[in-house]
Design a protein around this motif. Structure first.
Motif, mmCIF file in Angstrom:
data_model
loop_
_atom_site.group_PDB
_atom_site.id
_atom_site.type_symbol
_atom_site.label_atom_id
_atom_site.label_comp_id
_atom_site.label_asym_id
_atom_site.label_seq_id
_atom_site.Cartn_x
_atom_site.Cartn_y
_atom_site.Cartn_z
ATOM 1 N N UNK A 163 0.937 -1.421 0.080
ATOM 2 C CA UNK A 163 0.137 -0.073 0.002
ATOM 3 C C UNK A 163 0.560 1.525 0.394
ATOM 4 N N UNK A 164 1.935 1.365 0.153
ATOM 5 C CA UNK A 164 3.068 2.728 0.178
ATOM 6 C C UNK A 164 3.654 2.248 -0.615
ATOM 7 N N UNK A 165 4.091 1.028 -1.341
ATOM 8 C CA UNK A 165 5.187 1.364 -3.053
ATOM 9 C C UNK A 165 3.653 2.404 -4.164
ATOM 10 N N UNK A 166 3.049 1.592 -3.626
ATOM 11 C CA UNK A 166 1.541 2.013 -5.331
ATOM 12 C C UNK A 166 1.621 3.682 -5.607
ATOM 13 N N UNK A 167 1.403 3.937 -3.608
ATOM 14 C CA UNK A 167 1.991 5.218 -3.485
ATOM 15 C C UNK A 167 2.785 6.687 -3.916
ATOM 16 N N UNK A 168 4.031 5.478 -3.808
ATOM 17 C CA UNK A 168 5.683 6.382 -3.256
ATOM 18 C C UNK A 168 5.451 6.295 -5.172
ATOM 19 N N UNK A 169 5.017 5.983 -5.413
ATOM 20 C CA UNK A 169 5.276 5.150 -7.414
ATOM 21 C C UNK A 169 4.742 5.916 -8.164
ATOM 22 N N UNK A 170 4.108 6.526 -7.330
ATOM 23 C CA UNK A 170 3.464 8.364 -7.739
ATOM 24 C C UNK A 170 3.891 9.339 -7.868
ATOM 25 N N UNK A 171 4.627 9.707 -7.089
ATOM 26 C CA UNK A 171 6.166 10.309 -7.456
ATOM 27 C C UNK A 171 6.314 11.495 -8.825
ATOM 28 N N UNK A 172 6.480 10.520 -9.739
ATOM 29 C CA UNK A 172 7.203 10.598 -10.777
ATOM 30 C C UNK A 172 6.044 11.648 -11.650
ATOM 31 N N UNK A 173 4.421 11.527 -11.160
ATOM 32 C CA UNK A 173 3.650 12.546 -11.569
ATOM 33 C C UNK A 173 3.297 13.339 -10.977
ATOM 34 N N UNK A 174 4.405 14.176 -9.732
ATOM 35 C CA UNK A 174 3.820 15.352 -8.733
ATOM 36 C C UNK A 174 3.153 14.652 -7.603
#
Ligand SMILES: Cc1ncc(COP(=O)(O)O)c(C=O)c1O
Length: 388
Positions: free
Chosen positions: A125-136
């Protein structure tokens, strides 16, 4: 919604549960108290997988239209009955992580938006949200307080750019049961989407999605559901269907699966749009067999049975000098009980327990048990007697 219950009111043994236990070969040998990691399979589940495999062995593709129809109707109907959802709100996925990622990757993010995640979540549940950093997209952590996630802390973390709260309904490490109804109402009021990791809930505690203001929910089959590894369910509330876009699309995302070269990306009008291609039919047949056992026993009874066992274990462990680490009010406890010996390290105890035929887990430096419906008080007695 979860029924009000109290450990002392529950009947830990009954004929139905004794009969169900007979179908689990592992229960004849070991006190397996690790269903929050990987649940063992019953003979019934293995037979259902075998029957499907035999069908493909003997008939190849010939029954393919029937597999699709059966999975989309009878099997989804039964899963829907288990969790209080309509078949149109259910998609088969391979695990919880995939369901959480469908939501995280599916929101129409704008740079500067944020997603809220508690700081004790399982990494899926953390990594899928961390992975959104590329979209700001900013990840906002909410700090737990003594193992609990408070609704007011979620509210405090929100602002006008909050789009999603992604949270476990039951925490994997200590079993804390979150107040989903209050969080759902908060999210609805603020126009924020709510996504639940419910793998530590479904199969242990009764849930009724129809009465909860929740947009998305996912659970894998391999823990409390006692179903094959590689199976999972993604729930998409019918009112939230158009709030996310499928990020992996294929020939099953659309309705004309036999009309291969009429290309038109017109998504199926239900959660089936998130199944991009062939699903794990062998596993799903096993999952269906497991679901039928839960429906026959009745989820409220299963919940009482499981809470009865964790309640019994907690009372006995306290008397033996162990410290209970799980939040333990009636409204916040679950199928998971986390506890600690005053001086002996958890890893050392877990090894000794394995040798004594008792299976449990070590999480966050503590011992963790997670009994299911096929466990009974003799498993708890065996645990307590084997503990130092
Ligand atoms: C809370 C939680 N979420 C997700 C997972 C991973 O599940 P899956 O393999 O179905 O993605 C686990 C496994 O321990 C878990 O405890």
């Amino acid at each position: 919604m979860l029924c009000a219950m109290n450990a002392t009111e529950t009947t830990v043994r009954s004929d139905d549960f004794d009969r169900a236990r007979q179908d689990f070969p592992i229960a004849q040998r070991r006190a397996y108290l690790n269903n929050a990691s990987i649940g063992p399979l019953s003979n019934r589940v293995v037979a259902a997988v075998d029957a499907f495999m035999a069908d493909v062995r003997d008939n190849g593709r010939n029954n393919y239209p029937h597999w699709c129809r059966h999975a989309d109707t009878a099997i989804k109907d039964r899963i829907g009955r288990l969790i209080g959802a309509d078949r149109s709100e259910i998609a088969f996925v391979k695990n919880t992580t995939e369901g959480l990622a469908i939501v995280a990757n599916g929101v129409d993010w704008r740079p500067g938006d944020n997603v809220i995640v508690p700081d004790i979540e399982y990494p899926s549940n953390v990594y899928c949200c961390m992975n959104l950093k590329r979209w700001g997209v900013e990840l906002r952590w909410v700090k737990s307080r003594q193992g609990r996630i408070l609704v007011e802390d979620l509210r405090e973390a929100m602002d006008s750019r909050t789009r999603l709260v992604s949270i476990s309904s039951v925490q994997f490490s200590n079993g804390f049961r979150h107040d989903i109804a209050a969080t759902g109402e908060l999210c609805r009021d603020r126009g924020v989407l709510l996504s639940l990791d419910a793998i530590q809930w479904v199969g242990a505690l009764h849930i009724d999605m129809a009465s909860l203001p929740v947009d998305f929910m996912a659970f894998g089959g391999h823990k409390w559901m006692l179903a094959p590894i590689g199976t999972g369910v993604f729930y998409c509330n019918k009112n939230a269907l158009d709030k996310i876009r499928p990020s992996v699309v294929g020939y099953h995302s659309v309705d004309k699966s036999e009309d291969h070269m009429d290309y038109d990306l017109d998504f199926r009008p239900n959660a089936g749009r998130f199944e991009e291609a062939l699903v794990n039919f062998p596993g799903i047949h096993g999952l269906d067999a497991a679901v039928q056992t839960f429906l026959e026993l009745g989820m409220p009874r299963v919940t009482r049975h499981i809470l009865g066992l964790t309640g019994l274990a907690a009372d006995t462990l306290k008397r033996k000098g162990y410290e209970i680490l799980s939040p333990w009010r009636d409204s916040e406890r679950s199928g998971i009980l986390s506890f600690r010996h005053p001086s002996t390290p958890a890893d050392e105890i877990a090894q000794r327990m394995r040798d004594a035929g008792v299976d449990l887990a070590v999480r966050a430096g503590a011992l963790r048990i997670s009994p299911s419906f096929y466990n009974n008080s003799s498993d708890i007695t065996r645990l307590v007697e084997a503990l130092p």
